[in-house]
Every structure is written in C-alpha cells, then in structure tokens.
Design a protein around this motif. Structure first.
Motif, short mmCIF file in Angstrom:
data_model
loop_
_atom_site.label_atom_id
_atom_site.label_comp_id
_atom_site.label_asym_id
_atom_site.label_seq_id
_atom_site.Cartn_x
_atom_site.Cartn_y
_atom_site.Cartn_z
N ARG A 80 0.83 -1.21 0.00
CA ARG A 80 0.00 0.00 0.00
C ARG A 80 0.86 1.26 0.00
N THR A 81 2.15 1.10 0.34
CA THR A 81 3.12 2.20 0.26
C THR A 81 4.33 1.72 -0.51
N LEU A 82 4.73 2.50 -1.53
CA LEU A 82 5.94 2.21 -2.31
C LEU A 82 6.95 3.32 -2.03
N ILE A 83 8.12 2.92 -1.55
CA ILE A 83 9.21 3.86 -1.27
C ILE A 83 10.32 3.58 -2.26
N GLU A 84 10.61 4.54 -3.14
CA GLU A 84 11.65 4.33 -4.14
C GLU A 84 12.88 5.16 -3.82
N LEU A 85 14.00 4.49 -3.65
CA LEU A 85 15.26 5.14 -3.31
C LEU A 85 16.01 5.49 -4.58
N GLY A 86 16.51 6.74 -4.65
CA GLY A 86 17.16 7.18 -5.89
C GLY A 86 16.19 7.19 -7.04
N SER A 87 15.04 7.80 -6.84
CA SER A 87 13.91 7.66 -7.77
C SER A 87 14.13 8.33 -9.12
N GLY A 88 14.91 9.44 -9.16
CA GLY A 88 15.16 10.12 -10.43
C GLY A 88 13.87 10.49 -11.14
N SER A 89 13.73 10.05 -12.38
CA SER A 89 12.54 10.39 -13.18
C SER A 89 11.36 9.46 -12.92
N SER A 90 11.55 8.43 -12.10
CA SER A 90 10.48 7.46 -11.76
C SER A 90 9.91 6.76 -13.00
N THR A 91 10.70 6.67 -14.07
CA THR A 91 10.17 6.11 -15.32
C THR A 91 9.81 4.64 -15.18
N LYS A 92 10.79 3.82 -14.76
CA LYS A 92 10.53 2.38 -14.66
C LYS A 92 9.53 2.05 -13.57
N THR A 93 9.43 2.93 -12.57
CA THR A 93 8.54 2.67 -11.44
C THR A 93 7.08 2.62 -11.87
N ARG A 94 6.78 3.21 -13.00
CA ARG A 94 5.38 3.23 -13.44
C ARG A 94 4.82 1.82 -13.62
N HIS A 95 5.68 0.84 -13.94
CA HIS A 95 5.21 -0.54 -14.04
C HIS A 95 4.66 -1.01 -12.69
N LEU A 96 5.38 -0.67 -11.63
CA LEU A 96 4.92 -1.05 -10.29
C LEU A 96 3.71 -0.25 -9.87
N LEU A 97 3.73 1.03 -10.15
CA LEU A 97 2.59 1.89 -9.76
C LEU A 97 1.31 1.41 -10.43
N GLY A 98 1.42 0.95 -11.68
CA GLY A 98 0.24 0.47 -12.37
C GLY A 98 -0.24 -0.87 -11.87
N ALA A 99 0.70 -1.70 -11.37
CA ALA A 99 0.33 -3.05 -10.94
C ALA A 99 -0.17 -3.10 -9.51
N LEU A 100 0.27 -2.18 -8.66
CA LEU A 100 -0.12 -2.20 -7.25
C LEU A 100 -1.51 -1.59 -7.09
N SER A 101 -2.52 -2.42 -7.22
CA SER A 101 -3.91 -1.92 -7.27
C SER A 101 -4.35 -1.29 -5.95
N GLY A 102 -3.77 -1.72 -4.85
CA GLY A 102 -4.16 -1.17 -3.55
C GLY A 102 -3.24 -0.08 -3.05
N LEU A 103 -2.39 0.45 -3.95
CA LEU A 103 -1.38 1.43 -3.52
C LEU A 103 -2.05 2.72 -3.04
N HIS A 104 -1.61 3.18 -1.87
CA HIS A 104 -2.13 4.42 -1.27
C HIS A 104 -1.11 5.56 -1.38
N THR A 105 0.18 5.24 -1.14
CA THR A 105 1.20 6.28 -1.01
C THR A 105 2.46 5.89 -1.79
N TYR A 106 3.02 6.87 -2.48
CA TYR A 106 4.31 6.71 -3.15
C TYR A 106 5.27 7.71 -2.54
N ILE A 107 6.45 7.23 -2.11
CA ILE A 107 7.46 8.10 -1.50
C ILE A 107 8.74 8.01 -2.34
N PRO A 108 8.93 8.92 -3.30
CA PRO A 108 10.20 8.96 -4.04
C PRO A 108 11.26 9.68 -3.22
#
Length: 331
Positions: A80-108
C-alpha cells in the motif's frame, strides 16, 4: 491529489559533500571520486543516452523484468506504500505503480529537488488518487519517513546497489532492515555476473560513456574552480575478476598538475595514473542471498530475464512476511 516535498538535506549539503569527497578522494591512493557526481543535468542526459547504446543492456533488461513481473511483485507484496530510493525520473517505477492496485502512497527519495518536482508533479496528475510524499534525502543515510499504511515496499532499482562497496552495501541493507515491519519487503535491482567481454563492452563506449565519465571533472571544475583538462584524461572500463565488478576510471594521458582553488589543493597525476570514478558490482544469487541474510533479510522471490542478464530480488524480514519461493519468480 496530495503531493508534497520534504527536505531532509540542508541547502548547502550538496556543496559540503562535494568538497569532502573531492578532498578525501583525490588525496587517497588510489585516487577516487564517487559516481554520484556524474549526475548534474548534463550528466543525467548523457546517462539517458547510454541506456540507448546497443551494448548497454542493463536498463532495457531491468525494464523487461519489471514489465513482465510487476503483477507478480504486486501480488506477492500487496504493498500500500511504495518507497523508491534514488527515484530520479520514476520512469521504470510506473510498471509497479500500475500493478499495485491497492497502492495508497508513493514516497520517491532523491537528492535532486528538480527531479522530484518534475516526476512527482507528473505522477500526481496521472494518478490523482495517489498520495505522493517526495523526500529530498540521501538514501545511504538514515531515512526519516512519514507514517504510511502497510505493507510497505522499498525499491532500489537500476543496479544502483552495485555502486556501493561491500561494506557500504551491508550498511545499506542494515539501514533498510530497520524500516521493514513484518509483511514489508525490499525490491532490489541487480546486474548479474556474465562474460567479461559483455560487461566491459557495456561500459567501454568512448564517446557517450566517455563523456559521462569525464563529466565528474566538469562538475569539479564548475563548482570548485578546478582546472581539470578533460582531454588530458582517457576513459577506461576494466573488469576486476577478483571483486567481480566493473571499474570506470579516468587515466591521465601525461604527468600533470591540477589546481582546485576552492579547496586550496594542488593534485599531481603521473602519466598513466588512474582516477577511479565508479565500481559496478555484478552478483551471483547465492552471494546476494548471503549478504541479505547477514542483515536479517530472506531472499523470498527472484525474477530475471530468459537470458539472465539482470534480476530483481524481493527480500523480506527474516522469518516473516512472504514465504520463500525464489524459483517461482523465474521468467
């Protein structure tokens, strides 16, 4: 829509860190400079060009794994929370953001405020229901994170873990372990040991990668008034079989002296002397599992490409969370 940025680094932290790294690195034997100083705006653009070079497989291969296995990662973690370290442009993270259906919070988490504002603002419009708490911080230091709903997934992608020396990796794992509660997980992107010729070719491009390597000297020139002559250094990529890592170096073409006025330093280079600018460690799965175990984490899932070029390791607090079944993650 909730989008906020919190600064955990002093405004002058970057300048102070650069001074410290240059002073300590250029008085060491052998001389070194940390790879984080490649990445000003120009360096970041050069790295994007590197990812499109035919021999540089790592970015494409990791995105292939993420695109193909994001659903499995989401199912395994239920984050429900995704914390990305060294997130930069967050480009590749979009695959995870799209798949995590119950995601509430993203912390880049990134040291670049401009990168966080650009990527965070874009994501806030693309996913208006997502809460985004961007953090200006150095993930190699202890992180201070807001309270967010679990389970939490901490992600370090891009084979960035390979840029840390073994002792630094262990310290990083230990730091992440303090953030994980039962049911939480760490997702780690790693590059795998393979034929040395393939590895060297990925880093040896003299034009784009060479310019990227020399950009660290441009940063020191600009920020500290140094007089590095970029043409007086040669880009070198070498495989260290003992440590199983690639080293990027800048080799002095001639005996020369470099002045760094801001630090009141004079640095001598011998002809043929190397300045190490990056290590990029490559991993074997049993060794990676041992490193994680030493920090109190179990390797629970393993995802890789058919060619087994790179992989994504999903680790959980030892004796809790996701049951171990690495073989289930293979492509």
């Amino acid at each position: 829509m909730t989008f906020s940025i919190t600064r955990h680094l002093p405004e002058d932290a970057t300048a102070d860190a650069l001074c410290t790294d240059v002073r300590s690195g250029l008085t060491a034997n052998p001389k070194t400079l940390p790879p984080k100083w490649f990445y000003d705006a120009h360096g970041s653009d050069l790295f994007e060009q590197i990812t499109r070079l035919p021999n540089y497989y790592a970015t494409r291969a990791e995105e292939e794994v993420l695109a193909g296995r994001a659903g499995d990662i989401a199912e395994a973690t239920g984050a429900r929370t995704l914390i990305e370290l060294g997130s930069g442009s967050s480009t590749k993270t979009r695959h995870l953001l799209g798949a995590l259906s119950g995601l509430h919070t993203y912390i880049p988490v990134d040291v670049s405020e401009s990168a966080l504002r650009e990527s965070g603002g874009t994501l806030a419009h693309e996913q208006p229901g997502l809460t985004i708490y961007a953090q200006i911080a150095d993930f190699t230091n202890r992180l201070i994170l807001p309270p967010t709903p679990g389970p939490r997934l901490v992600a370090l992608l891009g084979s960035t873990i390979g840029n840390l020396l073994p002792a630094e990796r262990l310290a990083f794992y230990a730091s992440v372990r303090t953030l994980l509660q039962p049911g939480d997980a760490l997702l780690l992107g790693v590059d795998l040991v393979k034929d040395a010729d393939v590895l060297v070719a990925a880093y040896a491009d003299p034009a784009v990668t060479g310019a990227f390597n020399k950009n660290v000297l441009s940063v020191v020139n600009r920020e500290l008034g140094a007089d590095f002559d970029l043409d007086a250094f040669e880009h070198v990529a070498a495989w260290d079989a003992g440590h199983e890592w690639i080293e990027m170096r800048l080799r002095s073409r001639t005996a020369q002296t470099v002045k760094i006025p801001a630090l009141d330093m004079v640095v001598d280079f011998a002809a043929g002397e190397d300045l190490r600018t990056e290590i990029s460690a490559k991993f074997r799965l049993p060794d990676l599992a041992s490193e994680l175990r030493a920090a109190g984490m179990d390797l629970s899932r393993w995802f890789t490409t058919p060619a087994q070029q790179v992989g994504l390791a999903l680790a959980t607090p030892a004796h809790s969370g996701i049951p171990s079944a690495p073989e289930c993650g293979l492509f």
